[in-house]
Motif scaffolding. Sequence first.
Motif, PDB file in Angstrom:
ATOM      1  N   LYS A 240       0.849  -1.193   0.000  1.00  0.00           N
ATOM      2  CA  LYS A 240       0.000   0.000   0.000  1.00  0.00           C
ATOM      3  C   LYS A 240       0.883   1.241   0.000  1.00  0.00           C
ATOM      4  O   LYS A 240       1.872   1.319   0.723  1.00  0.00           O
ATOM      5  CB  LYS A 240      -0.934   0.002   1.208  1.00  0.00           C
ATOM      6  CG  LYS A 240      -1.955  -1.138   1.182  1.00  0.00           C
ATOM      7  CD  LYS A 240      -2.947  -1.015   2.319  1.00  0.00           C
ATOM      8  CE  LYS A 240      -3.962  -2.162   2.298  1.00  0.00           C
ATOM      9  NZ  LYS A 240      -4.804  -2.123   1.097  1.00  0.00           N
ATOM     10  N   SER A 241       0.499   2.201  -0.819  1.00  0.00           N
ATOM     11  CA  SER A 241       1.232   3.458  -0.900  1.00  0.00           C
ATOM     12  C   SER A 241       0.264   4.556  -1.312  1.00  0.00           C
ATOM     13  O   SER A 241      -0.935   4.296  -1.528  1.00  0.00           O
ATOM     14  CB  SER A 241       2.384   3.346  -1.910  1.00  0.00           C
ATOM     15  OG  SER A 241       1.879   3.051  -3.207  1.00  0.00           O
ATOM     16  N   LYS A 242       0.758   5.786  -1.435  1.00  0.00           N
ATOM     17  CA  LYS A 242      -0.068   6.905  -1.862  1.00  0.00           C
ATOM     18  C   LYS A 242       0.461   7.449  -3.178  1.00  0.00           C
ATOM     19  O   LYS A 242       1.677   7.583  -3.368  1.00  0.00           O
ATOM     20  CB  LYS A 242      -0.083   7.998  -0.788  1.00  0.00           C
ATOM     21  CG  LYS A 242      -0.814   7.578   0.485  1.00  0.00           C
ATOM     22  CD  LYS A 242      -0.938   8.728   1.468  1.00  0.00           C
ATOM     23  CE  LYS A 242      -1.738   8.300   2.700  1.00  0.00           C
ATOM     24  NZ  LYS A 242      -1.889   9.429   3.665  1.00  0.00           N
ATOM     25  N   ASN A 243      -0.470   7.756  -4.081  1.00  0.00           N
ATOM     26  CA  ASN A 243      -0.066   8.293  -5.376  1.00  0.00           C
ATOM     27  C   ASN A 243       0.186   9.787  -5.271  1.00  0.00           C
ATOM     28  O   ASN A 243       0.172  10.370  -4.181  1.00  0.00           O
ATOM     29  CB  ASN A 243      -1.115   7.965  -6.443  1.00  0.00           C
ATOM     30  CG  ASN A 243      -2.483   8.552  -6.099  1.00  0.00           C
ATOM     31  OD1 ASN A 243      -2.610   9.438  -5.261  1.00  0.00           O
ATOM     32  ND2 ASN A 243      -3.519   8.044  -6.753  1.00  0.00           N
ATOM     33  N   GLU A 244       0.395  10.424  -6.439  1.00  0.00           N
ATOM     34  CA  GLU A 244       0.744  11.848  -6.431  1.00  0.00           C
ATOM     35  C   GLU A 244      -0.393  12.725  -5.898  1.00  0.00           C
ATOM     36  O   GLU A 244      -0.158  13.854  -5.467  1.00  0.00           O
ATOM     37  CB  GLU A 244       1.115  12.293  -7.856  1.00  0.00           C
ATOM     38  CG  GLU A 244      -0.010  12.173  -8.884  1.00  0.00           C
ATOM     39  CD  GLU A 244      -0.120  10.786  -9.468  1.00  0.00           C
ATOM     40  OE1 GLU A 244      -0.918  10.594 -10.401  1.00  0.00           O
ATOM     41  OE2 GLU A 244       0.608   9.880  -8.995  1.00  0.00           O
ATOM     42  N   LYS A 245      -1.611  12.201  -5.900  1.00  0.00           N
ATOM     43  CA  LYS A 245      -2.746  12.954  -5.375  1.00  0.00           C
ATOM     44  C   LYS A 245      -3.022  12.655  -3.906  1.00  0.00           C
ATOM     45  O   LYS A 245      -4.002  13.152  -3.349  1.00  0.00           O
ATOM     46  CB  LYS A 245      -3.995  12.643  -6.206  1.00  0.00           C
ATOM     47  CG  LYS A 245      -3.887  13.089  -7.655  1.00  0.00           C
ATOM     48  CD  LYS A 245      -5.171  12.801  -8.413  1.00  0.00           C
ATOM     49  CE  LYS A 245      -5.077  13.255  -9.853  1.00  0.00           C
ATOM     50  NZ  LYS A 245      -6.335  12.979 -10.604  1.00  0.00           N
TER      51      LYS A 245
END
Length: 375
Positions: free
Chosen positions: A191-196
Amino acid sequence: MAAACVRTLGRISRCSVPSQTRRTGNFSVQVQLFRGPSRSYGTGDAGFRSRIFSAAPLRGGSRILPCAFFLGAGLGLYQTVKLSFQRQLAAQDSNAPRRELKLTLYQYKTCPFCSKVRAFLDYYGLPYEIVEVNPVMRQEIKWSQYRKVPILMVDGTQLNDSSVIISALKTYLFSTEKTIPEIITYYPELKSKNEKGKEVTEYCNKYWLMLTEAESGKLYLEKDSRKEEMKWRQWADDWLVHLISPNVYRTPREALASFHYIVHEGKFSSFEGFFAKYLGAAAMFLISKRLKRRHNLQDDVRQDLYAAVDDWMSAIGKKRPFMGGEKPNLADLAVYGVLRVMEGLQAFDDMMENTKVERWYRRVEEAAQRHSRRT
């Protein structure tokens, strides 16, 4: 993208009317048989043997010890032959057909990722049930924390992500020992976070088949065929699939035809279908323009579709009917599954007319339909 748009429009419609650490990279999973400390069951050292044969003979003469020695040797030989025979039977049993899995696919019919999974299941003749998910309410998958499709339930085990589903099932079909719950541990979630700033989930190793070296050698007979298959499976996910929306929503007329197909094939209420068809078509026409800029596509997005298909056909070449040789491999099935969602639309007809993909496409289609056992 279309499903998210439809969900938003559905909400509008309801308001408008009363109602184990694994290595990644280039590797092959090695299955080793771990044994405990070894023990030798010989007759001992030279001193021990000399003491036996030099011992005083028992009553009854000096023939007892040699007889006992040969009797022990005979029993040892018998046990060796028996063990060898048992191993042969075990090997035969491991090659026997494995029992059928109970498969249930939760999908949107017009989703290219779901289409990939169906192409795989059809080609390998795996019987499965389909649950069409309403893209607005998604009540059919409310039991799952994973809120995307496809989801495949395999004997009660949940598999997510189209490429993970295909890799896990192919591993199960070709491996002689692994179970689905064991196999799925080789594809951990990240799990990670995108550019948004939105949380996204990715899966490690999703293009790898978890096979031993011996199993891989039987499956991939040609040099570099495994790398080639993985490369084009990833290409289908990372590039080809992003050409679908800009092409099927290229003009207002094509967008309306596409949503008419989506509503007809999908699971919508009358109100949801009405708003999805007209407002959804308008919204996706505008969104397709943004997708074109995001993926650096040409003004005429058809040209990017033709170029992608031509690249695929060039990779196959003229000497083999499929990328997998005489039979489709996982890359063939992935590309076929993605392209299939355009059938019946103008983009599909244009692709067939302006590229050389049709003969290959029909061969894969025939191979998949020949084995299909969906319910």
